[in-house]
Enzyme design. Structure first.
Site, mmCIF file in Angstrom:
data_model
loop_
_atom_site.group_PDB
_atom_site.id
_atom_site.type_symbol
_atom_site.label_atom_id
_atom_site.label_comp_id
_atom_site.label_asym_id
_atom_site.label_seq_id
_atom_site.Cartn_x
_atom_site.Cartn_y
_atom_site.Cartn_z
ATOM 1 N N HIS A 1 0.843 -1.198 0.000
ATOM 2 C CA HIS A 1 0.000 0.000 0.000
ATOM 3 C C HIS A 1 0.876 1.246 0.000
ATOM 4 O O HIS A 1 1.987 1.242 0.538
ATOM 5 C CB HIS A 1 -0.944 0.006 1.211
ATOM 6 C CG HIS A 1 -0.269 0.122 2.541
ATOM 7 N ND1 HIS A 1 0.001 1.339 3.147
ATOM 8 C CD2 HIS A 1 0.191 -0.814 3.403
ATOM 9 C CE1 HIS A 1 0.585 1.134 4.319
ATOM 10 N NE2 HIS A 1 0.716 -0.163 4.498
ATOM 11 N N ASP B 1 -0.374 4.476 0.956
ATOM 12 C CA ASP B 1 -0.737 5.522 1.904
ATOM 13 C C ASP B 1 0.096 5.404 3.170
ATOM 14 O O ASP B 1 0.653 4.340 3.477
ATOM 15 C CB ASP B 1 -2.231 5.462 2.239
ATOM 16 C CG ASP B 1 -2.617 4.209 3.020
ATOM 17 O OD1 ASP B 1 -2.179 3.109 2.611
ATOM 18 O OD2 ASP B 1 -3.349 4.314 4.021
ATOM 19 N N ASP C 1 6.440 2.205 6.003
ATOM 20 C CA ASP C 1 5.149 1.523 6.000
ATOM 21 C C ASP C 1 4.227 2.297 5.053
ATOM 22 O O ASP C 1 3.582 3.246 5.456
ATOM 23 C CB ASP C 1 4.585 1.513 7.419
ATOM 24 C CG ASP C 1 3.240 0.825 7.544
ATOM 25 O OD1 ASP C 1 2.851 0.112 6.616
ATOM 26 O OD2 ASP C 1 2.575 1.038 8.579
ATOM 27 N N GLU D 1 -4.777 1.591 3.080
ATOM 28 C CA GLU D 1 -4.625 0.447 3.981
ATOM 29 C C GLU D 1 -4.632 0.892 5.431
ATOM 30 O O GLU D 1 -5.171 0.198 6.304
ATOM 31 C CB GLU D 1 -3.324 -0.292 3.666
ATOM 32 C CG GLU D 1 -3.139 -1.609 4.423
ATOM 33 C CD GLU D 1 -2.438 -1.472 5.767
ATOM 34 O OE1 GLU D 1 -2.391 -2.450 6.520
ATOM 35 O OE2 GLU D 1 -1.942 -0.351 6.089
ATOM 36 N N GLU D 2 -4.055 2.056 5.695
ATOM 37 C CA GLU D 2 -3.897 2.511 7.074
ATOM 38 C C GLU D 2 -5.228 2.837 7.753
ATOM 39 O O GLU D 2 -5.293 2.929 8.975
ATOM 40 C CB GLU D 2 -2.978 3.738 7.121
ATOM 41 C CG GLU D 2 -1.549 3.481 6.679
ATOM 42 C CD GLU D 2 -0.774 2.597 7.645
ATOM 43 O OE1 GLU D 2 -1.347 2.207 8.681
ATOM 44 O OE2 GLU D 2 0.396 2.298 7.367
ATOM 45 N N ASP E 1 4.510 -6.035 3.793
ATOM 46 C CA ASP E 1 4.045 -5.001 4.705
ATOM 47 C C ASP E 1 4.367 -5.334 6.161
ATOM 48 O O ASP E 1 3.808 -4.746 7.073
ATOM 49 C CB ASP E 1 2.522 -4.818 4.532
ATOM 50 C CG ASP E 1 1.991 -3.560 5.192
ATOM 51 O OD1 ASP E 1 2.795 -2.646 5.462
ATOM 52 O OD2 ASP E 1 0.776 -3.494 5.447
ATOM 53 N N HIS F 1 4.562 4.655 12.031
ATOM 54 C CA HIS F 1 3.525 5.638 12.390
ATOM 55 C C HIS F 1 4.019 6.772 13.273
ATOM 56 O O HIS F 1 3.208 7.455 13.909
ATOM 57 C CB HIS F 1 2.322 4.966 13.071
ATOM 58 C CG HIS F 1 1.607 3.979 12.215
ATOM 59 N ND1 HIS F 1 0.411 3.392 12.585
ATOM 60 C CD2 HIS F 1 1.910 3.464 11.000
ATOM 61 C CE1 HIS F 1 0.015 2.564 11.637
ATOM 62 N NE2 HIS F 1 0.921 2.587 10.665
#
Length: 404
Positions: free
Chosen positions: A80, A82, A141, A175-176, A198, A380
């Site tokens: 992903h 995003d 990520d 995805e997040e 991932d 994150h």
């Protein structure tokens, strides 16, 4: 182009998704990066490159088998693009710490990436770490996963002596915020199985994840002047606290690990007249998961028995399920990864995910999809980093999986 150059280039794009959005993708800036990736895949010689109106990208590296070869399955690799809403992804300023010495890394004034707080750093002494400047996340990520897949496809393109079947690649938004697989076209992707790139630490391989549900609790109070409230007031504030206290205090994220499930209160808004609580419910075991959902409903019912029918309304909705149910009948797709890791000198670390991935939802849409490490750590937030050597190992694992 090296894998490091490719990844650093990707970090220039702000692709943060937004949970409150009703559009797909959730933020228009994700499409800017999607268009760039489409052009890159075309430039690198991938075929059947396509981006739909929702920003889902699909492409093919054609098979190079001889006519006399037996047919092989079509496999896919997914990441992903995003980044998390939890931390800014704008104006990322990555830098490389060469041959990390095991000490503290000053990211910016007052922001220190230290092995005292993040002991996983010590597993990468002597390696080259890509870190942030302490003000944004890094975006490993899952832009590290994209870089690894793209680098592997280019490697296979340039090494025609490595025989492989048809390989499909897909990159998706959102995805997040749990929406990455919702609009993924499994039929168009056309794979027998796939892998998401991932995961985190080098060697990680995951094909078990939480069963997941959300629970929305609405409490209807009665607001009356407190001086004249006896026998009349129903204080939704107090009932919200009472409901929260009914759930086990030792079954929360901060008290559990491994295969242990939990109830997680993620939000609460209350006043005298109205209370709203939001929970997520998680468990690896399907029976225990179902029991947890029933327990929440039972708590609401017990409060209604005490305060009157309709005072507390509980709405429980399933979100995703443990992909092990779909992967276990086809364990050969796990065996291939284990062999590939061993061939490139990576020690496999098979572990359950205390969360979910796009692969979980895709598995239940008919595409078995375990999750392989991408190498990033501390996702994150501003302490996120990725060892260059881990990205290179992940790329090599992809190549070995593809090799006939």
């Amino acid at each position: 182009m090296t894998i490091t150059e490719r990844f650093l280039n990707y970090t220039k794009f702000d692709t943060q998704s937004a949970e409150e959005s009703q559009t797909v993708p959730s933020t228009p800036k994700q499409l800017i990066f999607a268009r760039y990736l489409k052009e890159e895949m075309e430039r690198e010689g991938l075929q059947e490159v396509e981006m739909d109106e929702k920003g889902y990208l699909y492409a093919t590296l054609p098979a190079n088998l001889a006519d006399s070869d037996e047919p092989v399955p079509t496999i896919g690799f997914i990441s992903h693009y995003d980044t998390s809403p939890d931390c800014s992804g704008a104006d990322i300023k990555p830098r490389i710490v060469e041959q990390y010495d095991g000490g503290d890394i000053l990211l910016s004034e007052g922001v220190v990436l230290s092995p005292k707080k993040f002991p996983e750093l010590l597993g990468h002494v002597g390696e080259d770490l890509i870190v942030t400047d302490g003000h944004t996340l890094l975006g490993a990520d899952d832009k590290a996963g994209i870089a690894e897949i793209m680098q592997a496809m280019c490697y296979l393109r340039d090494h025609q002596d490595i025989r492989h079947g048809k390989i499909r690649v897909a990159f998706n938004p959102d995805e997040e915020i749990g929406m990455g697989a919702h609009h993924f076209d499994v039929a168009k992707f056309g794979c027998d199985w796939a892998y998401t790139m991932d995961g985190g630490e080098v060697g990680e391989l995951e094909f078990e994840n939480f069963n997941a549900a959300s629970a929305k609790i609405t409490i209807k109070g009665v607001s009356v002047h407190p001086g004249y409230a006896k026998g009349k007031m129903v204080n939704a504030n107090r009932l919200a606290v009472e409901f929260a206290a009914m759930l086990p205090a030792d079954e929360t994220p901060e008290t559990t690990e491994g295969y242990e499930g939990f109830y997680h209160l993620i939000g609460m808004q209350t006043n005298t007249e109205l209370g709203k609580l939001s929970y997520i419910i998680r468990d690896h075991d399907r029976e225990k998961f179902e029991a947890r959902k029933q327990f929440v409903l039972a708590c609401a019912e017990r409060m209604n028995e005490r305060y009157g029918e309709g005072t507390v309304v509980a709405e429980v909705k399933d979100q995703y399920y443990n992909m092990k149910e779909m992967v276990a009948p086809q364990m050969h797709i796990i065996d291939k990864v284990l062999v590939a890791m061993q061939q490139v000198g990576v020690k496999p670390q098979v572990k359950p995910i205390r969360g979910g991935t796009d692969g979980a939802q895709l598995s239940f849409k008919g595409l078995p999809c375990p999750n392989i490490f991408a190498g990033g750590i501390n996702f994150h937030g501003p302490y996120e980093f990725v060892p260059i050597q881990s990205m290179e190992k992940a790329m090599q694992v992809v190549v070995k999986i593809c090799q006939r």
